[in-house]
Design an enzyme around this catalytic site. Structure first.
Site, PDB file in Angstrom:
ATOM      1  N   GLY A 184     -47.352  21.206 -37.765  1.00  0.00           N
ATOM      2  CA  GLY A 184     -46.640  20.537 -36.716  1.00  0.00           C
ATOM      3  C   GLY A 184     -45.564  21.663 -36.737  1.00  0.00           C
TER       4      GLY A 184
ATOM      5  N   GLY B  47     -41.991  23.949 -36.046  1.00  0.00           N
ATOM      6  CA  GLY B  47     -40.738  24.297 -37.143  1.00  0.00           C
ATOM      7  C   GLY B  47     -39.644  23.250 -36.980  1.00  0.00           C
TER       8      GLY B  47
ATOM      9  N   LYS C 279     -46.232  22.746 -44.946  1.00  0.00           N
ATOM     10  CA  LYS C 279     -46.265  22.881 -43.693  1.00  0.00           C
ATOM     11  C   LYS C 279     -46.900  24.087 -43.058  1.00  0.00           C
ATOM     12  CE  LYS C 279     -43.884  23.894 -40.127  1.00  0.00           C
ATOM     13  NZ  LYS C 279     -44.804  24.430 -39.171  1.00  0.00           N
TER      14      LYS C 279
ATOM     15  N   GLY D 228     -40.763  20.977 -39.921  1.00  0.00           N
ATOM     16  CA  GLY D 228     -40.446  21.804 -40.705  1.00  0.00           C
ATOM     17  C   GLY D 228     -38.763  21.415 -41.119  1.00  0.00           C
TER      18      GLY D 228
ATOM     19  N   GLU E 299     -39.230  34.498 -48.572  1.00  0.00           N
ATOM     20  CA  GLU E 299     -39.935  35.723 -48.231  1.00  0.00           C
ATOM     21  C   GLU E 299     -39.696  36.062 -46.912  1.00  0.00           C
ATOM     22  OE1 GLU E 299     -42.159  38.353 -47.083  1.00  0.00           O
ATOM     23  OE2 GLU E 299     -43.843  37.052 -47.858  1.00  0.00           O
TER      24      GLU E 299
ATOM     25  N   CYS F 283     -44.921  41.404 -43.097  1.00  0.00           N
ATOM     26  CA  CYS F 283     -43.544  41.615 -43.377  1.00  0.00           C
ATOM     27  C   CYS F 283     -43.649  43.071 -43.998  1.00  0.00           C
ATOM     28  CB  CYS F 283     -42.892  40.391 -43.810  1.00  0.00           C
ATOM     29  SG  CYS F 283     -44.032  39.833 -45.208  1.00  0.00           S
TER      30      CYS F 283
ATOM     31  N   GLU G 171     -37.719  44.361 -36.779  1.00  0.00           N
ATOM     32  CA  GLU G 171     -38.847  44.281 -37.050  1.00  0.00           C
ATOM     33  C   GLU G 171     -39.772  43.650 -35.934  1.00  0.00           C
ATOM     34  OE1 GLU G 171     -39.898  40.470 -39.390  1.00  0.00           O
ATOM     35  OE2 GLU G 171     -41.168  41.632 -40.754  1.00  0.00           O
TER      36      GLU G 171
HETATM   37  P1  ADP Z   1     -42.458  33.842 -37.097  1.00  0.00           P
HETATM   38  O1  ADP Z   1     -41.301  34.490 -36.570  1.00  0.00           O
HETATM   39  O2  ADP Z   1     -43.359  34.445 -38.135  1.00  0.00           O
HETATM   40  O3  ADP Z   1     -43.192  32.935 -36.255  1.00  0.00           O
HETATM   41  P2  ADP Z   1     -40.575  31.644 -38.061  1.00  0.00           P
HETATM   42  O4  ADP Z   1     -39.642  31.975 -39.169  1.00  0.00           O
HETATM   43  O5  ADP Z   1     -40.349  31.215 -36.740  1.00  0.00           O
HETATM   44  O6  ADP Z   1     -41.878  32.921 -38.238  1.00  0.00           O
HETATM   45  O7  ADP Z   1     -41.818  30.536 -38.829  1.00  0.00           O
HETATM   46  C1  ADP Z   1     -42.309  30.467 -39.895  1.00  0.00           C
HETATM   47  C2  ADP Z   1     -42.548  29.019 -40.246  1.00  0.00           C
HETATM   48  O8  ADP Z   1     -41.241  28.263 -40.086  1.00  0.00           O
HETATM   49  C3  ADP Z   1     -43.637  28.270 -39.317  1.00  0.00           C
HETATM   50  O9  ADP Z   1     -44.002  27.412 -40.117  1.00  0.00           O
HETATM   51  C4  ADP Z   1     -42.615  27.548 -38.454  1.00  0.00           C
HETATM   52  O10 ADP Z   1     -43.171  26.264 -37.921  1.00  0.00           O
HETATM   53  C5  ADP Z   1     -41.438  27.247 -39.601  1.00  0.00           C
HETATM   54  N1  ADP Z   1     -40.016  26.980 -39.009  1.00  0.00           N
HETATM   55  C6  ADP Z   1     -39.613  27.534 -37.552  1.00  0.00           C
HETATM   56  N2  ADP Z   1     -38.187  27.080 -37.629  1.00  0.00           N
HETATM   57  C7  ADP Z   1     -38.103  26.172 -38.358  1.00  0.00           C
HETATM   58  C8  ADP Z   1     -36.760  25.373 -38.517  1.00  0.00           C
HETATM   59  N3  ADP Z   1     -35.907  25.370 -37.932  1.00  0.00           N
HETATM   60  N4  ADP Z   1     -36.982  24.466 -40.049  1.00  0.00           N
HETATM   61  C9  ADP Z   1     -38.002  24.701 -40.615  1.00  0.00           C
HETATM   62  N5  ADP Z   1     -39.223  25.205 -40.435  1.00  0.00           N
HETATM   63  C10 ADP Z   1     -39.114  26.194 -39.402  1.00  0.00           C
END
Ligand code: ADP
Length: 485
Positions: A203, A205, A173, A209, A247, A282, A381
């Site tokens: 899609g 998260g 994803k 996700g 990561e 990061c 961060e």
């Molecule tokens: P950033 O702060 O860099 O945007 P995130 O951790 O919010 O990082 O997002 C990184 C990835 O994790 C994206 O692909 C996002 O759609 C996905 N993501 C965000 N929330 C969730 C969740 N609850 N479960 C699975 N994936 C998620």
């Protein structure tokens, strides 16, 4: 360069969705609508995981040399299409056409590295009393992979290359802010891999996700993103006892000793460390520890270097700093700058830059704060071009402060003295230490975090261990009497 009007998910070798729900990809600098993508939901994730599960037996038995050959094709295709993909990323995420080709060089290297590494990722055989012992490496099954928006080509390569090389099938994803170049790559993946081996589901998260992390047929999770979401992924893995590679965030110290040979070269490197990728990395070297005896001179040259960075349209080859990925990211960085103004000394920057024709973009002046290590801007961060500079005198105190953050991803050391370099490298709590350079993820060198920066290592041959499990097979020459007789 063409961008499709609609990007459906790649599931079982076809681009189609059950849902008509979509979300837009928007030009980060101008706000212009670029394309729509399917907002994959439960139905798409179920179908993608089912396709990956069905493809797994044949793919896992495909000889490693054949899997490697297909990965090499991905690398060649990326090489041939870099210019086009760089343009797409620049529009989609606002990073510069100057910088993005390096993402593709890194990504291409990963496909080639894992194509080679899998050929020597052997188990072992031994003679034992009355027979033989074998340890055989087997792939895990369907791997669910979730990536962020900052370096899409690199993230896709860090995830797909080792997983596929090792014989797993994948549901990937991409991030909702940066899916276009990945979906363009997906068209090529559909041509070269058997159906179901790689599935790509755009899609959100919380929906796509989260659904991917919850399905019982997913045998491993790999995630790059925030520490907060990383914890959710780790919980999802723990609840089904599947391995997880994470990561996560960073707040990396970059340490300047008194004995550097060439102050301007170090100024250039530490400027780059804090501002490459517009600080949206990061790995960024966001806490700069400068020795007290050269502090004023260093800070004044650093300020000049920061002011010289050209902010502008991501598409202009002369631009060195484009815009942040989204208004949400712009507001987040700005709020950190406000907090910095209250708790630290603003040396330069801090403002939003208007770039004519790109009014929707969040262009932020490269920003330096003088601060102590305990402020919010030095601890959290930010993911923008904002550097905290910290003065140091005593070595032990400096090391204590360098380690006094929740993260432990990367770090840098600048010195001409080997003893300084090695005793500092030994004591830093960081997965990556760079000496007299910053950000060198050479293919094969382990990459990953200590503390809240993650679990597991990518980019290296040990990554293949994380995408396989060992099976022990014992063979007897003839049927012996059971040992308890
Ligand atoms: P950033 O702060 O860099 O945007 P995130 O951790 O919010 O990082 O997002 C990184 C990835 O994790 C994206 O692909 C996002 O759609 C996905 N993501 C965000 N929330 C969730 C969740 N609850 N479960 C699975 N994936 C998620």
């Amino acid at each position: 360069m063409t961008i499709d009007a609609l990007y459906p998910p790649l599931i079982n070798g076809e681009f189609k969705a059950a849902t008509a729900e979509t979300f837009p990809a928007v030009n980060a600098a101008t706000g212009e609508h670029l394309a729509d993508l399917t907002a994959s939901g439960q139905a798409e994730i179920d179908a993608a995981v089912a396709a990956a599960l069905a493809a797994f037996p044949a793919w896992s038995r495909t000889p490693a040399a054949q899997r490697a050959r297909l990965l090499l094709k991905v690398a060649d295709w990326l090489e041939d299409n870099t210019d086009r993909l760089v343009q797409i990323d620049a529009l989609d995420i606002g990073r510069t056409v100057f910088e993005l080709p390096q993402d593709y060089r890194q990504a291409i290297g990963q496909y080639r590295f894992f194509a080679a590494a899998i050929m020597t990722h052997d188990g072992w055989t031994n003679s034992v009393q009355g027979g033989w012992a074998l340890a055989k490496r087997e792939p895990l099954g369907v791997v669910g992979q979730i990536i962020p928006w900052n370096v899409p080509a690199i993230m896709v390569s860090f995830k797909l290359a080792p997983a596929l090389a090792a014989g797993n099938t994948v549901v990937l994803k991409p991030d909702e802010n940066a899916s276009l170049s990945t979906m363009e790559l997906a068209k090529h993946l559909a041509e070269i891999f058997p159906p179901g081996v790689v599935n790509v589901v755009p899609g959100f998260g919380e929906t796509a996700g989260a659904a991917l992390t919850a399905l019982p047929d997913v045998a491993k999770l790999a995630f790059t993103g925030s520490t907060e979401v990383g914890r959710l992924i780790a919980h999802a893995g723990a609840s089904r006892l599947v391995p997880v590679t994470l990561e996560l965030g960073g707040k990396s110290p970059n340490i300047v000793f008194l004995d550097i040979d060439d102050i301007d070269a170090v100024v250039d490197n530490t400027t780059f460390a804090a501002t490459f990728c517009n600080g949206q990395s990061c790995l960024a070297g966001t806490r700069l520890f400068v020795h007290s005896d050269i502090y004023q001179d260093f800070l004044s040259r650093l300020t000049t270097a920061f002011r010289a960075i050209r902010v502008g349209s991501p598409l202009d080859p002369a631009t060195r700093l484009g815009c942040l990925v989204s208004p949400a990211q712009g507001e987040r960085v700005t709020s950190y700058i406000e907090s910095g103004r209250a708790e630290a000394n603003l040396v330069t920057g801090g403002g939003r830059v208007e770039v004519p024709g790109n009014e929707a973009g969040w262009f932020i002046e490269p920003t330096i704060f003088e601060t102590s290590n305990d402020t919010r801007i030095a601890q959290e961060e930010i993911f923008g071009p904002v550097l905290s500079v910290i003065r140091w005198t005593d070595f032990d105190t400096m090391i204590e402060q360098a380690n006094d953050v929740e993260y432990g991803l990367a770090s840098g050391i600048y010195t001409s003295n080997l003893r300084n370099a090695m005793r500092t490298a030994d004591r830093l709590q960081a997965g990556n230490v760079w000496v007299n350079q910053y950000v060198n993820l050479a293919d094969g060198s382990p990459f990953g975090g200590y503390k809240n920066s993650g679990l597991g290592r990518e980019v290296c041959k040990e990554t293949l261990d994380m995408y396989t499990q060992l099976k022990s097979i014992m063979l007897a020459e003839q049927v012996p009497a059971p040992f308890y007789v």
